[in-house]
Design an enzyme around this catalytic site. Structure first.
Site, short mmCIF file in Angstrom:
data_model
loop_
_atom_site.label_atom_id
_atom_site.label_comp_id
_atom_site.label_asym_id
_atom_site.label_seq_id
_atom_site.Cartn_x
_atom_site.Cartn_y
_atom_site.Cartn_z
NE ARG A 1 26.50 -28.59 -2.19
CZ ARG A 1 26.69 -27.55 -1.39
NH1 ARG A 1 25.74 -26.62 -1.26
NH2 ARG A 1 27.81 -27.41 -0.71
CG ASP B 1 25.31 -28.10 5.71
OD1 ASP B 1 25.99 -27.24 6.30
OD2 ASP B 1 24.71 -27.86 4.66
CD GLN C 1 29.59 -20.46 0.93
OE1 GLN C 1 30.74 -20.06 1.13
NE2 GLN C 1 29.34 -21.69 0.54
CG ASN D 1 27.88 -25.35 9.56
OD1 ASN D 1 26.89 -25.34 8.82
ND2 ASN D 1 28.47 -24.23 9.94
CE LYS D 2 30.22 -24.17 3.19
NZ LYS D 2 30.43 -25.07 2.02
NE ARG E 1 25.14 -21.10 0.84
CZ ARG E 1 24.43 -20.53 1.82
NH1 ARG E 1 23.51 -19.61 1.59
NH2 ARG E 1 24.62 -20.90 3.08
N GLY E 2 22.59 -23.94 1.31
CA GLY E 2 22.15 -23.91 2.70
C GLY E 2 21.19 -25.08 2.90
CB ALA E 3 21.10 -27.73 5.49
#
Ligand code: MRU
Length: 340
Positions: free
Chosen positions: A90, A235, A194, A245-246, A50-52
């Site tokens: 995603r 992201d 996270q 972003n998150k 995960r994570g862009a």
């Protein structure tokens, strides 16, 4: 030479995509081998990777998995089909579509007998560039961190979100590697934690002091005067500097502005989507109810209750004091145009 050793977050060897399984941390550190495109898609959907920036690299190597997995039909068609399936996992992080697009352009060069070699070169280049971008952006970000600073961060933006070097949290590690005393306040980052699981784990690995808080405590922490700055990743960044972003990032940006605490975004230029004018055009992933109304297999709300579970939110550019990329520190107003 990197200021600190990158994590082996996403690597490719012997026909396998090897990832640190992030769903097991902090309890277990395990490398998971992915040998089918289905397994790659599942790993992305379940946030094992995960994570862009890490999603972009995993997507690129996922096309090599499509080749090593074998199967009938035309090889180029198989690669195209794998790219479509991986891209659909995603929607918000632009790095995934960006890296797959780069791979597909490369796949059109040369003869089909060279396809494997061409794609392997391109995927390795995407990883190498990501590591270089991390090195540069974390160095630029570190210039915004002074000795003795406490930094509040959200989600995970360390080595686990990228090829291994990180983005926003990487800037804190770069400041620490330069000998500055820094401490991290990590938002727990509901619902998938996270911050508590991954950011706190990375800080512990690097001996950077860390304190975990629930998001609800961020307002009192920011108004206490004990935080020098907020550092988050992204992201997708629109041409005008609006930042997806998150989920929870927007709230932090509003709180930080109210408290007079600078709010910084650190992300590679592969996260900038200059084709969209502003954040209203960013597709936001919505995830399943169970992530919110169950925890560790136990119901935390009455059965049948609906959940609102967007994975990301959009922070307007005017709340962002600086966007740090590998090219340097950009200040509001932003205008990201042209090729990445
Ligand atoms: O749902 P996730 O864990 O993939 O979300 C990740 C984030 O929102 C990170 O902050 C983002 O990818 C930044 S890393 C440049």
């Amino acid at each position: 030479m990197a200021r600190f050793e990158p994590l082996p977050t996403v690597r490719f060897a012997e026909g396998e995509l090897r990832i640190i399984d992030q769903t097991l941390l902090p309890g277990r550190y395990e490398i998971l081998s992915l040998t089918t495109v289905d397994a790659v898609c599942d790993a992305i959907r379940l946030l094992r990777v995960r994570g862009a920036p890490a999603l972009g690299i995993a997507g690129a190597y996922g096309l090599l998995v499509a080749i090593s997995e074998g199967g009938g039909g035309n090889l180029r068609d198989r690669v195209d089909d794998a790219a479509r399936r991986i891209a659909a996992t995603r929607p918000t992080a632009v790095n995934l579509g960006w890296a797959l697009g780069r791979m597909l352009i490369a796949s059109r060069t040369g003869d089909v007998s060279d396809l494997g070699a061409v794609l392997e070169r391109e995927a390795h280049a995407i990883l190498a560039e990501d590591l270089a971008m991390s090195e540069a952006m974390t160095s630029h970000g570190a210039t915004l961190i002074a000795d003795g600073d406490a930094v509040l961060t959200h989600c995970n933006t360390g080595g686990l979100c990228s090829g291994g070097g990180g983005t926003a949290l990487g800037a804190v590690f770069a400041a620490a590697a330069d000998g500055r005393s820094v401490r991290v306040f990590a938002d727990e980052t509901r619902p998938l934690l996270q911050g508590a699981r991954l950011t706190a784990w990375e800080c512990a690995q690097r001996d950077v002091p860390v304190t975990v808080l629930v998001e609800g405590a961020a307002a009192s922490l920011l108004s206490s005067g004990n935080v020098a700055s907020v550092f988050v990743g992204a992201d997708r960044i629109a041409a005008n500097g609006d930042v997806a972003n998150k989920v929870g990032t927007l709230g932090l940006a509003i709180l930080a502005r109210r408290a007079g605490v600078p709010f910084y975004v650190v992300a590679p230029s592969s996260t900038i989507d200059s084709a969209i004018p502003d954040g209203a055009h960013i597709p936001i992933e919505h995830r399943g109810d169970d992530e919110v109304i169950r925890f560790g297999g136990i119901a935390t709300a009455p059965s049948g209750v609906d959940a609102y579970n967007p994975a990301f939110d959009v922070t307007p550019a005017d709340l962002v004091d600086a966007i740090v990329t590998e090219r340097g520190v950009h200040r509001f107003p932003y205008q990201f145009t042209g090729k990445r």
